[in-house]
Each structure stands twice: as structure tokens, then as C-alpha cells.
Design an enzyme around this catalytic site. Structure first.
Site, PDB file in Angstrom:
ATOM      1  N   GLY A  59      74.959   2.161 -37.059  1.00 12.54           N
ATOM      2  CA  GLY A  59      73.715   1.548 -37.511  1.00 12.54           C
ATOM      3  C   GLY A  59      73.232   2.208 -38.783  1.00 12.54           C
ATOM      4  CB  CYS A  86      79.096   5.461 -36.749  1.00 12.86           C
ATOM      5  SG  CYS A  86      78.567   5.947 -38.396  1.00 12.86           S
ATOM      6  CE1 TYR A  87      70.679   6.218 -35.998  1.00 13.44           C
ATOM      7  CE2 TYR A  87      70.930   5.273 -33.803  1.00 13.44           C
ATOM      8  CZ  TYR A  87      70.149   5.879 -34.767  1.00 13.44           C
ATOM      9  OH  TYR A  87      68.832   6.164 -34.489  1.00 13.44           O
ATOM     10  CG  HIS A 180      82.919   2.615 -38.554  1.00 16.01           C
ATOM     11  ND1 HIS A 180      81.914   2.018 -37.828  1.00 16.01           N
ATOM     12  CD2 HIS A 180      82.316   3.394 -39.473  1.00 16.01           C
ATOM     13  CE1 HIS A 180      80.746   2.406 -38.300  1.00 16.01           C
ATOM     14  NE2 HIS A 180      80.953   3.249 -39.302  1.00 16.01           N
ATOM     15  CD  GLU A 182      83.630  -0.191 -35.625  1.00  9.12           C
ATOM     16  OE1 GLU A 182      84.246   0.783 -35.130  1.00  9.12           O
ATOM     17  OE2 GLU A 182      82.492  -0.096 -36.121  1.00  9.12           O
ATOM     18  CG  ASP A 238      82.895 -23.993 -34.827  1.00  8.00           C
ATOM     19  OD1 ASP A 238      84.001 -23.472 -34.590  1.00  8.00           O
ATOM     20  OD2 ASP A 238      82.065 -23.509 -35.615  1.00  8.00           O
ATOM     21  CE  LYS A 380      85.503 -21.547 -37.290  1.00  4.54           C
ATOM     22  NZ  LYS A 380      84.423 -22.520 -37.458  1.00  4.54           N
TER      23      LYS A 380
END
Ligand code: XMP
Length: 524
Positions: A59, A86-87, A180, A182, A238, A380
Site C-alpha cells: 500500500g 510490503c506494507y 512483491h 505477485e 464479457d 478477465k
């Protein structure tokens, strides 16, 4: 919507990092259901969610500031593993009695992390095989850092500039990393996430396209019973996947309305109808509304007014058409998870939400229909995987994005049928050549723009003033920034020749070499 169906779920508390959605996508990719909620969500929600593990995201705030966000205490009392990123690591350290200090410099980019203690989080990982003690090649993006470990936490790994980089609680399954995992730049990031989700939390991979389809179809049946559902089908990914799911659940009680606004690509309207009323046997009505859209657009030059006009005519027509379907109770929509996350505000407004981009109109509130949104928990890429499983062609699922207002924002200035017709044919040539040259998937979005200016050309013996078209092709990950694509000169030459030779009244083709920023991807 799916919350109570899957046993093994991870909850991600969002502290506002730009990467938080990536954490959720990685976990879903490995087949585990997770949800992302603001860090200040009710404690009761967290209990009811019954997660197998909790992740605290990064964050933009600093734990050194007064009133900065903290993880709710319940997170550490549920008896489930917790992973701070992280945060998330920093607040965990502060909450357990460690120290975090602000720094004037930001560490951003690759870093080598050396382990000093084995941890289950790092099982099987060593990015530098030549070393005896495992090391990692990670992506950092932080200002503050932990300077003193909280009591009962062990140091697992450090970097030269970040002496407390990975931590683990001595007894409890609490872990934290400064980098990170991710982002794909962190070489073993996915392995770290797998270690946490599978080995530490003990989750099973239940979140597969087949399961998602099965549970979603069951939920739609339960939600709408024998009622009729109306859905505006555009032929985009979609709305198409939403339509197929609802169709699977309720068949002919689904009434799809396809509004052909005359601003679509070459033959697109026919293709949509062929596929959905043919192959998929959907209950679908095509409304040919080119004239209505073009007359509403006559004389309109301002791009935002054009967008609004197109949105309004769409809503009017949809409204008229839906009234023709008697006793319809529900409106089906292809809303996807990022739309839901982005419109859900944090109670304290502390999560820095990236605003959703270009929302074209909405449907009128007075329609008084209940909403059926079968994709509202899906990213998505998940929608695409489900589409594939439902039989939608890969070509269509992986097509470049196409803006809602279509050619309306690709004909600069006033939109006229003559311009749209020229643009449609030129664009079809460009896209056909990209596919033939295997360049289509090398670029993220490619299209042609009609410029309402005339330029001189020599045709036979005479000079003729005709229209100018621009080709645009960009490479981008998130469409927020983009590079112009370095398409080969001979390829561009071929496309230009074909367009000028095959289409009357075009004298010149140019190639757009502007990046975003400062230019945008579309020209309007
Ligand atoms: P820009 O031009 O802002 O585009 O760099 C970024 C992405 O958004 C698409 N785009 C739109 N999509 N309605 C949409 O549904 C719009 O009005 C609109 N304008 C731009 C654009 O094609 C690109 O993918």
C-alpha cells in the site's frame, strides 16, 4: 456470489497497492478462490468468509504516520496463516511490536535476497543455483523498511539495502516479505505464492473453469427460476460469456438484444448473429440502428459529446426493446470483478483506488430489473478461459479491445456513413495483414483512424484530393501506458498499398508513432 461454495479460500486485505489485483489473479491462476476486500472491512465479514489464509497487500501509506491503516486484530486470531507483502509486512511488524522507519529514498527494481534461515515459504526455491544458501531475484518497490523485528519473529532473509526482508513467526504461521511476489519480475514469486497457498494454508485447487461454470449455472438457476432475463449482447468477450452462462442455465428465457449501431467493424454484425443464433442457438434479436445512431451524431464533433450521444441512443433503444419483452424480471450483465473492486470504496477512503476507465453510459435505473451478473467474481483472463470451455472461438476471446463507441471515436470529428464505410474496409485490410504476418498477437491493439482532411494524390494522369487514414498499433500491458509498435517497414508498405489501391477516395496512409503518455491510444 461464490463465497460459500468453495471450502478453500484466501482473503486478501487491500491496503491500496497498485499490485493488489495481481495477488488475486495469481492465486486464482493456481486454482484457488480468493477475494479482495478493503483492509477496513468488518471483522465479521472476515470471520464469515472463513478463509484458509489471509494476505495483507502492499500500500502507499507509511506505518510511521498517525492513523495509517492496520490489519484488523481478528486476522491474527483466526488461527489461519497470514502473509504480509510490503506494507502488509510492515504493519504486521508494527502491530507485533517491531519498528518500521521512513526513508527518504525509495528502493525500486530488482534486488538479490539472501536467506539466513530455512522457511516453508521458500521451499524448493533458489534463483541462484550456484549458491549453497538459497537466494532470490525479486522486485522491490518501497520507501519505508523494517528496522527492528517484532518479538517472536525470526529473520529469514535480507538484502544489502534491506536487512529485514523476509520474516516468519517462531510458532505461528505468520510470514512477511518486503518485495512483491505477485509481479512476474520476481523470478520465484509464483512459487512463493504456491508455497503459501498450498503447503502452508493447505488449500486444494478447486477453482477450475469446469467448476466455475457448474456452480455459476446452478446459482443463476436458483436466482432467476422461471423468470425471463434480458441481456444486451455486444459480441465482446464479457457480454458473450455472460450470455452463454445464462443460456446454459435458463435457455430460451434469456432474451438477448444485439444493437447494431453501425459503428462496428466490417461484417461484425453478421458474424455476431451467425455465431449466437446459429452455433449457440441463443434467443437473440438484432436491432439494426445505424440510422438512429448516425442521425443523432450528425453535426456532433466533440469526442465526449459523441461518446455521450452514442451511450444515450443505446440506452433509449435498449429500453424500447426491453419493454417489448413481457414480464422480464432480470437484466443480465457482463460486469467483471475488477469493475466491482474499483467501484467499491473503502470505508475510510484510504485504499487508493484506480478509477475505472471510460465507462460508457449505464442502463437506466428506472428499468427496475434485478441484476444477474455471472462474471462479477471473475478476472478477465478467467472470463476468457470459461469462454473457451463454453466453446467460444479463441480468435474472438483474444481479440484486441474495441471501444464501446466503436468507429464513433475512430472517425475524427463528425461521424458520417461514408467515412465509417471507408474506415471499416481499411481497418479490415490492416487486421487481415497483421494476422497473415503473425503480427496480430505481437501487438496489444491495432486499428485504423479516419482523418477528415483531404490530401493530394496522383491517380493516373490527374491529381486528386482524397482522404487520409492513420494506422495505429501499440504494445502495452495495462493500456494505461503504451509504446507504438515497431511494425516492419515492408509490412506497413504492403498495408498502405493495399488500402490505397483497393479503397477509392483514400490518397494517403500514415503510421502513428506516438507513445502513451503523452498521446492516448485512441485518437479521440
Ligand atoms: P486511451 O485512448 O484512453 O484508451 O489511451 C485506452 C483503452 O481504452 C479504450 N477506450 C475506450 N473503451 N469506451 C471504451 O469502452 C471508450 O469510450 C473508450 N475510449 C478508449 C481504448 O480502445 C484502449 O483500449
Amino acid at each position: 456470489m461464490h463465497t460459500n461454495i468453495y471450502n478453500d479460500k484466501i482473503l486478501i486485505l487491500d491496503f491500496g497497492s497498485q499490485y493488489t489485483q495481481l495477488i488475486a489473479r495469481r492465486i486464482r491462476e493456481i486454482g484457488v478462490y480468493c477475494e479482495l476486500v478493503s483492509w477496513d472491512i468488518d471483522e465479521q465479514f472476515i470471520r464469515d468468509f472463513n478463509p484458509k489464509g489471509i494476505i495483507l497487500s502492499g500500500g502507499p501509506e507509511s506505518t510511521t504516520e498517525e492513523n495509517s491503516p492496520r490489519a484488523p486484530e481478528v486476522v491474527f486470531n483466526l488461527g489461519v496463516p497470514v502473509f504480509g507483502i510490503c506494507y502488509g509486512l510492515q504493519t504486521m511488524m508494527v502491530q507485533f511490536g517491531g519498528t518500521v522507519e521512513s526513508s527518504t529514498t525509495r528502493e525500486f527494481g530488482y534486488a538479490k535476497v539472501d536467506t539466513v534461515l530455512a522457511s516453508r515459504l521458500l521451499d524448493g526455491i533458489n534463483d541462484f543455483a550456484e549458491q549453497d544458501t538459497p537466494s532470490l531475484n525479486v522486485w522491490m518497490s518501497h520507501g519505508d523498511k523494517v528496522t527492528k523485528l517484532a518479538p517472536n519473529f525470526n529473520l529469514v532473509a535480507k538484502t544489502d539495502s534491506c536487512p529485514i526482508c523476509i520474516v516468519e513467526h517462531e510458532e505461528k504461521p505468520f510470514f512477511g516479505v518486503q518485495f512483491h511476489p505477485e509481479v512476474t519480475h520476481t523470478v520465484s514469486g509464483l512459487s512463493i505464492i504456491k508455497n503459501f497457498v498450498f503447503n502452508i494454508c493447505g488449500c486444494a485447487a478447486e477453482w477450475t473453469p469446469k467448476n466455475i461454470i457448474e456452480t455459476t449455472v446452478a446459482q443463476i438457476k436458483e436466482q432467476v427460476g422461471n423468470d425471463k432475463v434480458i441481456l444486451g449482447l455486444s459480441g465482446g468477450v464479457d457480454s458473450s460469456v455472460a450470455a452463454l452462462l445464462i443460456n446454459k442455465a435458463i435457455g430460451k428465457n434469456l432474451h438477448c438484444i444485439f444493437i447494431d449501431n453501425g459503428l462496428l467493424r466490417l461484417n461484425e454484425g453478421d458474424q455476431v448473429m451467425e455465431m449466437f443464433s446459429g452455433k449457440f442457438d441463443l434467443n437473440i434479436k438484432r436491432v439494426n440502428a445505424e440510422d438512429r445512431f448516425l442521425s443523432a451524431l450528425a453535426g456532433v464533433e466533440d469526442p465526449e459529446v459523441k461518446r455521450k450521444t452514442i451511450g444515450k441512443v443505446f440506452v433509449d433503444i435498449f429500453d424500447e426493446e426491453s419493454h417489448k419483452i413481457e414480464d422480464a424480471k432480470w437484466l443480465g450483465q457482463g460486469t467483471i470483478y475488477p469493475d466491482v473492486i474499483e467501484s467499491a470504496a473503502s470505508k475510510t477512503g484510504k485504499a487508493h483506488v484506480i478509477k475505472s476507465h471510460h465507462n460508457v453510459g449505464g442502463l437506466p435505473k428506472e428499468m427496475k430489473l434485478g441484476l444477474v451478473e455471472p462474471l462479477n467474481q471473475l478476472f478477465k483472463d478467467e472470463v476468457r478461459r470459461i469462454g473457451l470451455e463454453l466453446g467460444l472461438p479463441k480468435d474472438m476471446l483474444e481479440r484486441h479491445p474495441f471501444p464501446g463507441p466503436g468507429l464513433g471515436v475512430r472517425v475524427l470529428g463528425e461521424v458520417k456513413k461514408e467515412y465509417c464505410d471507408i474506415l471499416r474496409r481499411a481497418d479490415a485490410i490492416f487486421i487481415e495483414e497483421l494476422r497473415k504476418a503473425n503480427l496480430y498477437y505481437e501487438v496489444s491493439q491495432a486499428f485504423t483512424v479516419f482523418l477528415p482532411v483531404k490530401s493530394v494524390g496522383v491517380m493516373g494522369d490527374g491529381r486528386k484530393y482524397s482522404w487520409v487514414l492513420s494506422l495505429r498499433a501499440v504494445q502495452t500491458i495495462d493500456f494505461m501506458t503504451a509504446h507504438w509498435a515497431h511494425l516492419p517497414y515492408d509490412f506497413l508498405g504492403k498495408v498502405s498499398n493495399r488500402i490505397i489501391n483497393e479503397i477509392d477516395n483514400v490518397s494517403r496512409v500514415v503510421y502513428d508513432i506516438s507513445g502513451k503518455p503523452p498521446s492516448t491510444i485512441e485518437w479521440e
